[in-house]
Scaffold this motif. Structure first.
Motif, PDB file in Angstrom:
ATOM      1  N   UNK A 232       0.799  -1.209   0.000  1.00  0.00           N
ATOM      2  CA  UNK A 232       0.000   0.000   0.000  1.00  0.00           C
ATOM      3  C   UNK A 232       0.834   1.263   0.000  1.00  0.00           C
ATOM      4  N   UNK A 233       0.143   2.395   0.078  1.00  0.00           N
ATOM      5  CA  UNK A 233       0.799   3.698   0.012  1.00  0.00           C
ATOM      6  C   UNK A 233       0.300   4.616   1.119  1.00  0.00           C
ATOM      7  N   UNK A 234       1.159   5.521   1.509  1.00  0.00           N
ATOM      8  CA  UNK A 234       0.820   6.599   2.431  1.00  0.00           C
ATOM      9  C   UNK A 234       1.579   7.843   2.004  1.00  0.00           C
ATOM     10  N   UNK A 235       1.021   9.003   2.319  1.00  0.00           N
ATOM     11  CA  UNK A 235       1.739  10.247   2.108  1.00  0.00           C
ATOM     12  C   UNK A 235       1.841  10.982   3.433  1.00  0.00           C
ATOM     13  N   UNK A 236       3.073  11.168   3.867  1.00  0.00           N
ATOM     14  CA  UNK A 236       3.321  11.921   5.088  1.00  0.00           C
ATOM     15  C   UNK A 236       3.523  13.389   4.753  1.00  0.00           C
ATOM     16  N   UNK A 237       3.087  14.244   5.669  1.00  0.00           N
ATOM     17  CA  UNK A 237       3.278  15.684   5.521  1.00  0.00           C
ATOM     18  C   UNK A 237       4.034  16.217   6.728  1.00  0.00           C
ATOM     19  N   UNK A 238       4.845  17.230   6.479  1.00  0.00           N
ATOM     20  CA  UNK A 238       5.572  17.917   7.545  1.00  0.00           C
ATOM     21  C   UNK A 238       5.355  19.410   7.345  1.00  0.00           C
ATOM     22  N   UNK A 239       4.532  19.994   8.193  1.00  0.00           N
ATOM     23  CA  UNK A 239       4.235  21.420   8.112  1.00  0.00           C
ATOM     24  C   UNK A 239       5.167  22.184   9.038  1.00  0.00           C
ATOM     25  N   UNK A 240       5.881  23.159   8.475  1.00  0.00           N
ATOM     26  CA  UNK A 240       6.885  23.904   9.231  1.00  0.00           C
ATOM     27  C   UNK A 240       6.434  25.332   9.476  1.00  0.00           C
ATOM     28  N   UNK A 241       6.801  25.860  10.635  1.00  0.00           N
ATOM     29  CA  UNK A 241       6.507  27.251  10.944  1.00  0.00           C
ATOM     30  C   UNK A 241       7.564  27.776  11.899  1.00  0.00           C
ATOM     31  N   UNK A 242       7.692  29.106  11.931  1.00  0.00           N
ATOM     32  CA  UNK A 242       8.579  29.745  12.888  1.00  0.00           C
ATOM     33  C   UNK A 242      10.040  29.785  12.503  1.00  0.00           C
ATOM     34  N   UNK A 243      10.355  29.450  11.259  1.00  0.00           N
ATOM     35  CA  UNK A 243      11.762  29.479  10.849  1.00  0.00           C
ATOM     36  C   UNK A 243      12.318  30.894  10.867  1.00  0.00           C
ATOM     37  N   UNK A 244      13.579  31.004  11.256  1.00  0.00           N
ATOM     38  CA  UNK A 244      14.261  32.295  11.211  1.00  0.00           C
ATOM     39  C   UNK A 244      14.569  32.682   9.770  1.00  0.00           C
ATOM     40  N   UNK A 245      14.999  31.702   9.002  1.00  0.00           N
ATOM     41  CA  UNK A 245      15.334  31.934   7.602  1.00  0.00           C
ATOM     42  C   UNK A 245      14.184  31.480   6.714  1.00  0.00           C
ATOM     43  N   UNK A 246      14.351  31.677   5.412  1.00  0.00           N
ATOM     44  CA  UNK A 246      13.320  31.232   4.475  1.00  0.00           C
ATOM     45  C   UNK A 246      13.208  29.716   4.496  1.00  0.00           C
ATOM     46  N   UNK A 247      12.024  29.237   4.213  1.00  0.00           N
ATOM     47  CA  UNK A 247      11.747  27.803   4.227  1.00  0.00           C
ATOM     48  C   UNK A 247      12.749  27.028   3.377  1.00  0.00           C
ATOM     49  N   UNK A 248      13.054  27.554   2.190  1.00  0.00           N
ATOM     50  CA  UNK A 248      13.948  26.852   1.273  1.00  0.00           C
ATOM     51  C   UNK A 248      15.404  26.869   1.725  1.00  0.00           C
ATOM     52  N   UNK A 249      15.722  27.642   2.730  1.00  0.00           N
ATOM     53  CA  UNK A 249      17.089  27.676   3.234  1.00  0.00           C
ATOM     54  C   UNK A 249      17.415  26.469   4.114  1.00  0.00           C
ATOM     55  N   UNK A 250      16.386  25.714   4.474  1.00  0.00           N
ATOM     56  CA  UNK A 250      16.575  24.579   5.363  1.00  0.00           C
ATOM     57  C   UNK A 250      16.532  23.266   4.593  1.00  0.00           C
ATOM     58  N   UNK A 251      17.392  22.353   5.015  1.00  0.00           N
ATOM     59  CA  UNK A 251      17.238  20.975   4.572  1.00  0.00           C
ATOM     60  C   UNK A 251      16.192  20.332   5.477  1.00  0.00           C
ATOM     61  N   UNK A 252      15.210  19.700   4.875  1.00  0.00           N
ATOM     62  CA  UNK A 252      14.168  19.017   5.643  1.00  0.00           C
ATOM     63  C   UNK A 252      14.338  17.516   5.418  1.00  0.00           C
ATOM     64  N   UNK A 253      14.534  16.825   6.500  1.00  0.00           N
ATOM     65  CA  UNK A 253      14.756  15.392   6.391  1.00  0.00           C
ATOM     66  C   UNK A 253      13.635  14.590   7.033  1.00  0.00           C
ATOM     67  N   UNK A 254      13.484  13.384   6.557  1.00  0.00           N
ATOM     68  CA  UNK A 254      12.590  12.409   7.176  1.00  0.00           C
ATOM     69  C   UNK A 254      13.451  11.292   7.768  1.00  0.00           C
ATOM     70  N   UNK A 255      13.170  10.978   9.009  1.00  0.00           N
ATOM     71  CA  UNK A 255      13.838   9.893   9.703  1.00  0.00           C
ATOM     72  C   UNK A 255      12.777   8.922  10.203  1.00  0.00           C
ATOM     73  N   UNK A 256      13.213   7.734  10.563  1.00  0.00           N
ATOM     74  CA  UNK A 256      12.277   6.786  11.155  1.00  0.00           C
ATOM     75  C   UNK A 256      12.993   5.992  12.249  1.00  0.00           C
ATOM     76  N   UNK A 257      12.192   5.543  13.183  1.00  0.00           N
ATOM     77  CA  UNK A 257      12.740   4.756  14.277  1.00  0.00           C
ATOM     78  C   UNK A 257      11.783   3.630  14.606  1.00  0.00           C
ATOM     79  N   UNK A 258      12.267   2.412  14.430  1.00  0.00           N
ATOM     80  CA  UNK A 258      11.496   1.228  14.773  1.00  0.00           C
ATOM     81  C   UNK A 258      11.840   0.822  16.208  1.00  0.00           C
ATOM     82  N   UNK A 259      10.971   0.095  16.874  1.00  0.00           N
ATOM     83  CA  UNK A 259      11.242  -0.326  18.255  1.00  0.00           C
ATOM     84  C   UNK A 259      12.565  -1.070  18.379  1.00  0.00           C
ATOM     85  N   UNK A 260      13.383  -0.641  19.315  1.00  0.00           N
ATOM     86  CA  UNK A 260      14.657  -1.297  19.554  1.00  0.00           C
ATOM     87  C   UNK A 260      15.748  -0.961  18.568  1.00  0.00           C
TER      88      UNK A 260
END
Length: 126
Positions: free
Chosen positions: A16-44
């Protein structure tokens, strides 16, 4: 105050498929100035880098385990980064976090990121 809010997680069957979203706010610099990463952590397990988008450098990165299945994108107008996840596998089950880094030098290093969201659970059933 910087805030990253993830959404879109859930329970899905293998393939199957899912689409995750990450909404950002409060940045000091412009949104595009940041690298935005996705990480994951499984139990253990340790938190691992999944993907990253760095619009200031025009680059995207993917872990080998997700290449060809996941796609990262961003909407500057909405200050939102998306992670489209297709052909999901049980080993993709984890809590997924987005994170922001103003330097964008080492996309898959947890310590490089300054800001983190609260995470969203993705569960893939077999």
């Amino acid at each position: 105050e910087v805030q990253l809010v993830e959404s879109g997680g859930g329970l899905v069957q293998t393939g199957g498929s899912l689409r995750l979203s990450c909404a950002a706010s409060g940045f000091t610099f412009a949104f595009d100035d940041y690298a935005i990463g996705w990480f994951r952590q499984a139990p253990g397990k340790e938190r691992e880098g999944v993907s990253c988008i760095n619009n200031s450098k025009g680059k995207t990165h993917y872990a080998d385990s997700v290449k060809g299945r996941f796609t990262i994108s961003s909407d500057k107008a909405k200050n939102t980064v998306y992670l489209q996840m297709n052909n999901l596998k049980p080993e993709d089950t984890a809590v997924y976090y987005c994170a922001a880094d103003a330097r964008g030098n080492n996309w898959d290093l947890v310590r490089e990121y300054d800001y983190w969201g609260q995470g969203t659970q993705v569960t893939v059933s077999s």
